[in-house]
Write an enzyme that holds these catalytic residues in place. Structure first.
Site, mmCIF file in Angstrom:
data_model
loop_
_atom_site.group_PDB
_atom_site.id
_atom_site.type_symbol
_atom_site.label_atom_id
_atom_site.label_comp_id
_atom_site.label_asym_id
_atom_site.label_seq_id
_atom_site.Cartn_x
_atom_site.Cartn_y
_atom_site.Cartn_z
ATOM 1 N N GLU A 18 1.210 -0.937 0.265
ATOM 2 C CA GLU A 18 0.099 0.013 -0.384
ATOM 3 C C GLU A 18 1.082 1.330 -0.132
ATOM 4 O O GLU A 18 2.064 1.366 0.390
ATOM 5 C CB GLU A 18 -1.081 -0.193 1.585
ATOM 6 C CG GLU A 18 -2.780 0.119 1.023
ATOM 7 C CD GLU A 18 -2.459 -0.263 0.486
ATOM 8 O OE1 GLU A 18 -3.196 0.049 -0.590
ATOM 9 O OE2 GLU A 18 -3.425 -1.512 0.647
ATOM 10 N N HIS A 19 0.366 2.105 -1.008
ATOM 11 C CA HIS A 19 1.289 3.838 -0.693
ATOM 12 C C HIS A 19 2.496 3.516 -1.615
ATOM 13 O O HIS A 19 3.309 4.043 -1.892
ATOM 14 C CB HIS A 19 1.006 3.610 0.425
ATOM 15 C CG HIS A 19 -0.388 5.102 0.808
ATOM 16 N ND1 HIS A 19 -0.103 6.125 -0.220
ATOM 17 C CD2 HIS A 19 -1.353 4.858 1.536
ATOM 18 C CE1 HIS A 19 -1.618 6.427 0.242
ATOM 19 N NE2 HIS A 19 -2.067 5.360 1.094
ATOM 20 N N THR A 20 2.784 2.218 -2.205
ATOM 21 C CA THR A 20 4.040 1.998 -2.911
ATOM 22 C C THR A 20 3.708 1.908 -4.371
ATOM 23 O O THR A 20 4.811 2.381 -5.497
ATOM 24 C CB THR A 20 4.561 0.408 -2.821
ATOM 25 O OG1 THR A 20 3.213 -0.711 -2.938
ATOM 26 C CG2 THR A 20 4.519 -0.384 -1.340
ATOM 27 N N ASP A 21 2.723 1.982 -4.978
ATOM 28 C CA ASP A 21 2.534 2.109 -6.648
ATOM 29 C C ASP A 21 3.418 3.248 -6.877
ATOM 30 O O ASP A 21 3.726 3.440 -7.923
ATOM 31 C CB ASP A 21 1.229 1.960 -6.802
ATOM 32 C CG ASP A 21 0.189 3.175 -6.526
ATOM 33 O OD1 ASP A 21 0.137 3.393 -5.145
ATOM 34 O OD2 ASP A 21 -0.627 3.086 -7.190
ATOM 35 N N LEU A 109 -12.145 1.130 -2.243
ATOM 36 C CA LEU A 109 -12.038 -0.087 -2.783
ATOM 37 C C LEU A 109 -11.888 0.273 -4.321
ATOM 38 O O LEU A 109 -12.529 -1.013 -5.042
ATOM 39 C CB LEU A 109 -13.275 -1.127 -2.770
ATOM 40 C CG LEU A 109 -13.153 -1.554 -1.265
ATOM 41 C CD1 LEU A 109 -14.664 -2.405 -0.657
ATOM 42 C CD2 LEU A 109 -12.017 -2.089 -0.674
ATOM 43 N N SER A 111 -13.247 2.761 -6.306
ATOM 44 C CA SER A 111 -14.464 2.758 -7.003
ATOM 45 C C SER A 111 -14.204 4.035 -8.184
ATOM 46 O O SER A 111 -14.718 3.643 -9.602
ATOM 47 C CB SER A 111 -16.268 2.838 -5.932
ATOM 48 O OG SER A 111 -15.360 4.408 -5.762
ATOM 49 N N ASP A 156 -4.923 1.470 -8.926
ATOM 50 C CA ASP A 156 -6.232 0.916 -9.153
ATOM 51 C C ASP A 156 -7.103 0.345 -10.650
ATOM 52 O O ASP A 156 -7.508 -0.888 -11.132
ATOM 53 C CB ASP A 156 -6.983 2.247 -8.709
ATOM 54 C CG ASP A 156 -7.521 2.209 -7.039
ATOM 55 O OD1 ASP A 156 -6.524 1.789 -7.145
ATOM 56 O OD2 ASP A 156 -7.228 3.190 -7.072
HETATM 57 C C1 GLA Z 1 -5.361 4.834 -4.015
HETATM 58 C C2 GLA Z 1 -4.445 4.879 -4.921
HETATM 59 C C3 GLA Z 1 -3.731 4.126 -5.618
HETATM 60 C C4 GLA Z 1 -2.537 3.883 -4.388
HETATM 61 C C5 GLA Z 1 -3.757 3.794 -3.029
HETATM 62 C C6 GLA Z 1 -2.194 3.150 -1.949
HETATM 63 O O1 GLA Z 1 -6.288 3.466 -3.973
HETATM 64 O O2 GLA Z 1 -5.712 5.346 -6.109
HETATM 65 O O3 GLA Z 1 -3.000 4.673 -6.421
HETATM 66 O O4 GLA Z 1 -1.921 4.696 -4.300
HETATM 67 O O5 GLA Z 1 -4.479 4.495 -2.904
HETATM 68 O O6 GLA Z 1 -1.753 2.263 -1.772
#
Ligand code: GLA
Length: 350
Positions: A18-21, A109, A111, A156
């Site tokens: 999470e928060h790695t993308d 999620l 959306s 996402d």
């Molecule tokens: C949201 C963002 C994603 C990602 C997540 C955290 O969903 O849209 O790009 O950064 O937070 O992993």
């Protein structure tokens, strides 16, 4: 030209990463059965008219294609999509779109991405645009970033287009290489919505991303992924607070993704659960994107016998995932929700 088209795009959870993308890191999304459906029909004028049954405001909106202006509502995603299509030379006429969602909106999620992707697929069919998957990902992402103002990463969009319901999709954001990882055979995930909502655009999410960029400038590296080869402690010593904690989250989260792959390949559900819980602590204490409600849900899930639990998605509200033994996740969620008001079980995965 077709007069009618219907398209669906799924939401996602992210097993870990999470928060790695947006830091060129590793993610592991799983597509949900739930998503967003767009039924579109062509009009003879240049008006886009949208109606939705989702719990968003406004429930209905119209704008003229070619004169898209932001209004800071969900409609900005549609405006972003049509404005970007026009900018790239795709001819889009007026249309009516009925948007239905069985995915909770703003619950972490995916959306927003699901809506943009379903709309792009419907418009591609309606106006013969022949958009391919890569183009759909790119335009949906640009609509979110350039138009809706959330500087989100690609998790996402990639998850919605390429994700599967029965496997995790390991994506290396450095080069978008993807690999399917089988889900645990003896465990499953409860996805529980806290009922509290996040607001990404212009908010804390963008600030976290700016923090990561500031840390890179400080360290003279192009992305935090470059830290893979460096001893973390010496790197962190060079950073002012809170950038040191932000960087520690990202670097350790990438490492947890690698360890999760090992745990999945070894059928080690207990280890996988520990990694999910460690991810939550890191998101809570180092990245500071959790909330009292999400922390409470995670605690209740652990007290109800979960192997591990963590917030999912961007944080600041939204949902958690809790790992339980196969066949037990619903029961686990029921026990959590007896002690937490305003939440609900969204799905059991797979
Ligand atoms: C949201 C963002 C994603 C990602 C997540 C955290 O969903 O849209 O790009 O950064 O937070 O992993």
């Amino acid at each position: 030209m077709r007069r009618r088209a219907t398209a669906h795009a799924p939401g996602r959870i992210n097993l870990i990463g999470e928060h790695t993308d947006y830091n060129d890191g590793l993610v592991m999304p799983i597509a949900l059965r739930l998503g967003v459906t767009v039924e579109a029909s062509a009009r003879d004028d240049a008006i886009a008219h949208l109606v939705t049954d989702a719990s968003v405001s406004p429930p209905e909106a119209s704008y003229e294609i070619g004169s898209e202006t932001r209004d800071r509502t969900w409609v900005d995603r549609a405006k972003g999509v049509t404005a970007i299509l026009a900018r790239q030379g795709s001819r889009v006429g007026g249309f009516d779109a009925a948007i239905t969602a069985d995915l909770p909106i703003g619950a972490g999620l995916g959306s927003s991405a699901a809506f943009a992707i379903a709309l792009l697929r419907a418009l591609s069919e309606l106006f013969d645009l022949a958009l391919d998957d890569a183009g759909i990902v790119r335009i949906a992402h640009a609509a979110e970033n350039d138009f809706a103002g959330a500087r989100a990463g690609l998790l996402d969009q990639l998850a919605s287009v390429y994700g599967r319901r029965d496997e995790a999709l390991l994506i290396d954001m450095r080069d978008h290489a993807m690999r399917s990882i089988p889900l645990p055979r003896t465990a499953e995930l409860a996805v529980i919505d806290s009922g509290t909502r996040h607001e990404h655009a212009g908010g804390e999410y963008n600030r976290r991303r700016e923090g990561c960029e500031a840390a890179c400038r400080h360290l003279g590296i192009a992305s935090l992924r470059d830290l893979d080869e460096r001893p973390l402690d010496t790197v962190l010593e060079r950073l002012p607070s809170p950038l040191d904690r932000r960087v520690r989250h990202v670097a350790t989260e990438n490492e947890r993704v690698r360890q999760a792959i090992v745990a999945l390949e070894a059928d080690d559900d207990a280890r996988l659960g520990d990694l999910l819980s460690a991810s939550h602590r890191s998101l809570r204490d180092d990245y500071e994107v959790s909330t009292p409600e999400l922390d409470r849900l995670v605690e209740l899930a652990m007290a109800a016998g979960a192997l591990g639990a963590r917030l999912v998605g961007g944080g600041f509200g939204g949902s958690i995932i809790a790992l339980g033994q196969r066949g037990r996740a619903k029961d686990l969620a029921d026990r959590v929700l007896q002690r937490y008001r305003g939440g609900h079980l969204v799905a059991v995965v797979p």
